[in-house]
Design a protein around this motif. Structure first.
Motif, short mmCIF file in Angstrom:
data_model
loop_
_atom_site.label_atom_id
_atom_site.label_comp_id
_atom_site.label_asym_id
_atom_site.label_seq_id
_atom_site.Cartn_x
_atom_site.Cartn_y
_atom_site.Cartn_z
N SER A 1 86.35 27.77 23.77
CA SER A 1 85.99 29.15 23.48
C SER A 1 84.85 29.29 22.47
CB SER A 1 87.21 29.90 22.94
OG SER A 1 88.30 29.81 23.83
N THR A 2 84.34 28.19 21.93
CA THR A 2 83.32 28.29 20.88
C THR A 2 81.98 28.75 21.43
OG1 THR A 2 84.45 26.49 19.69
CG2 THR A 2 82.23 27.08 18.96
N PHE A 3 81.48 28.08 22.45
CA PHE A 3 80.15 28.40 22.99
C PHE A 3 80.19 28.85 24.45
CE2 PHE A 3 79.42 24.77 19.94
CZ PHE A 3 78.91 25.56 18.91
N SER A 4 81.35 29.18 24.97
CA SER A 4 81.49 29.47 26.40
C SER A 4 80.73 30.72 26.83
CB SER A 4 82.98 29.61 26.76
OG SER A 4 83.57 30.65 26.01
N HIS A 5 80.41 31.63 25.91
CA HIS A 5 79.72 32.87 26.27
C HIS A 5 78.19 32.76 26.15
CE1 HIS A 5 83.84 34.13 25.20
NE2 HIS A 5 83.68 35.01 26.17
N LEU A 6 77.71 31.62 25.69
CA LEU A 6 76.26 31.43 25.54
C LEU A 6 75.71 30.84 26.83
CD1 LEU A 6 76.21 30.06 21.88
CD2 LEU A 6 75.92 32.41 22.67
N LEU A 7 75.55 31.68 27.82
CA LEU A 7 75.18 31.21 29.16
C LEU A 7 73.73 30.78 29.27
CD1 LEU A 7 77.05 33.93 31.27
CD2 LEU A 7 77.91 31.74 30.42
N SER A 8 72.88 31.19 28.31
CA SER A 8 71.45 30.85 28.36
C SER A 8 71.07 29.77 27.34
CB SER A 8 70.61 32.10 28.10
OG SER A 8 70.89 33.11 29.04
N LEU A 9 72.04 29.19 26.69
CA LEU A 9 71.77 28.25 25.60
C LEU A 9 71.02 27.01 26.09
CD1 LEU A 9 72.33 28.07 22.54
CD2 LEU A 9 74.33 26.68 23.10
N VAL A 10 69.92 26.69 25.40
CA VAL A 10 69.11 25.53 25.76
C VAL A 10 69.16 24.47 24.66
CG1 VAL A 10 66.76 24.73 26.25
CG2 VAL A 10 67.56 26.90 27.20
N VAL A 11 69.15 24.89 23.39
CA VAL A 11 69.16 23.97 22.26
C VAL A 11 70.38 24.26 21.39
CG1 VAL A 11 67.94 23.18 20.20
CG2 VAL A 11 66.65 23.79 22.27
N LEU A 12 71.19 23.24 21.13
CA LEU A 12 72.36 23.38 20.27
C LEU A 12 72.37 22.21 19.28
CD1 LEU A 12 75.03 24.66 19.42
CD2 LEU A 12 76.16 23.32 21.22
N LYS A 13 72.33 22.56 18.00
CA LYS A 13 72.36 21.54 16.94
C LYS A 13 73.61 21.74 16.10
CE LYS A 13 67.31 21.21 16.61
NZ LYS A 13 66.13 21.27 15.70
N ILE A 14 74.53 20.77 16.20
CA ILE A 14 75.73 20.79 15.36
C ILE A 14 75.85 19.47 14.59
CG2 ILE A 14 77.04 22.49 16.68
CD1 ILE A 14 78.33 20.28 18.24
N SER A 15 74.73 18.88 14.30
CA SER A 15 74.70 17.62 13.56
C SER A 15 75.01 17.87 12.08
CB SER A 15 73.32 16.97 13.70
OG SER A 15 72.31 17.81 13.16
N ASP A 16 75.27 16.77 11.36
CA ASP A 16 75.50 16.81 9.91
C ASP A 16 76.65 17.74 9.54
OD1 ASP A 16 73.10 15.16 8.77
OD2 ASP A 16 72.23 16.50 10.26
N ASN A 17 77.69 17.71 10.36
CA ASN A 17 78.96 18.36 10.04
C ASN A 17 79.98 17.24 9.84
OD1 ASN A 17 79.06 21.56 10.44
ND2 ASN A 17 77.60 20.71 11.91
N PRO A 18 80.12 16.74 8.64
CA PRO A 18 80.95 15.53 8.43
C PRO A 18 82.42 15.71 8.78
CG PRO A 18 80.33 16.53 6.33
CD PRO A 18 79.54 17.23 7.39
N ASN A 19 82.90 16.96 8.85
CA ASN A 19 84.31 17.20 9.17
C ASN A 19 84.54 17.48 10.64
OD1 ASN A 19 85.08 17.02 6.41
ND2 ASN A 19 84.38 19.10 6.08
#
Length: 337
Positions: A166-184
């Protein structure tokens, strides 16, 4: 004699922004407000009261318009054409009064810990959102529900702990996703990106991930860039399919030298190709202690099931014979009578 105004040529590539341009508007108003002189000598012209009020009304109208544009820009942020930049302003909460036609919103380097879904849903035209270097946690499910046009999302350097369906399921046009540097960040669900079929650039580097299911990224048809470096990968037999996929796919893996195993100890700091070779040998030709225990349990269960079945079959046979013999005796007695 003509009194037309001279128009200066516009420089190539320049554009007029609705957020600025006060100087040009003031000059234009000044020219409109200047009284027209008589063209013929000796003839005087008097301006009617309505003629005097018209330039003043125009100045007030344009002034109100420019003031409203400035009011729409959030406090401590800078605004340009369809862009709001609130970088490094120590915001504790999502800023208010963001123009509804904003296309690019930058909230990097603040202390925002929560993104309100309702306020974000009003920004239906947003295509670029940078929330890097904040304090965002694990409560992002259904946050981006009304942002179908979003193309770029940066959530790096935050406190994310998991990515669910459910986190990104509504972003139907998403091309770039950066979730780096989240140590947890320790878990990404199997179908977390199932609806992000346009995703081309995905970065999960420098997180707490130890495992990633192959199907999570394998079925993204447009994926070309996948960051996996400096994670705590646990290179066991369950991870072998993912390692094999990274080697055989045509996707670009930046900083590939730092995509290494963290555990077990015997494979630590080993790059994926070398780890795959060792895992093929150990996983396909050797059994661990738990595998022997599992096989013993399966054998015992099969033996127990067979024993119980035979015992029940024997009991049924005995009961059948008893009833059959009683029936024969009753028939013999009836015949004798």
């Amino acid at each position: 004699m003509s009194h037309g105004h001279k128009v200066l040529p516009q420089q190539p590539g320049s554009r007029t922004s609705p957020w600025h341009g006060c100087e040009g508007s003031a000059a234009f108003i000044g020219r409109l407000a200047a009284p027209q002189r008589a063209e013929r000598p000796g003839v005087s012209q008097t301006m009617s009261p309505l003629g005097r009020l018209w330039p003043l009304s125009l100045m007030v109208f344009l002034g109100i318009g420019m003031a409203s544009e400035r009011i729409n820009c959030p406090s401590r942020c800078t605004c340009q054409y369809l862009e709001v930049n609130c970088t490094g302003q120590q915001f504790q909460e999502f800023p208010a009064d963001i123009p509804l036609d904003t296309r690019q919103l930058i909230l990097a380097a603040n202390n925002v810990s929560y993104l309100p879904a309702v306020e974000l849903s009003f920004l239906a035209d947003l295509v670029y959102l940078d929330c890097s270097k904040n304090l965002l946690g694990d409560d992002l499910d259904f946050t981006f529900i009304g942002m179908a046009k979003l193309v770029y999302l940066d959530l790096s350097f935050n406190n994310l702990t998991q990515v669910t369906v459910s986190t990104f399921s509504h972003l139907l046009s998403l091309v770039v996703l950066k979730i780096s540097d989240n140590p947890n960040l320790v878990a990404i669900e199997k179908d977390a990106f199932a609806n992000n079929t346009w995703l081309r650039h995905l970065d999960v580097s420098r997180t707490g991930l130890t495992f990633l299911d192959t199907s999570t990224v394998q079925h993204l048809p447009n994926l070309r860039f996948l960051g996996l470096s400096d994670n705590l990968w646990h290179c066991n037999c369950s991870f072998l399919d993912f390692i094999t996929w990274t080697i055989e796919s045509n996707i670009h893996f930046p900083d590939a030298d730092n995509i290494t195993c963290y555990t077990p100890e015997g494979l630590r700091a080993l790059r994926m190709p070398a780890a795959e070779a060792q895992l093929h040998v150990s996983c396909l030709t050797q059994l661990y202690k738990r595998d022997y225990v599992f096989l013993c349990l399966v054998g015992f269960c099969i033996f127990l099931a067979g024993t119980i079945t035979a015992w029940l079959a024997g009991i049924c046979a005995v009961i059948y014979n008893v009833h059959a013999s009683k029936g024969e005796e009753e028939e013999e007695e009836d015949t004798a009578i």
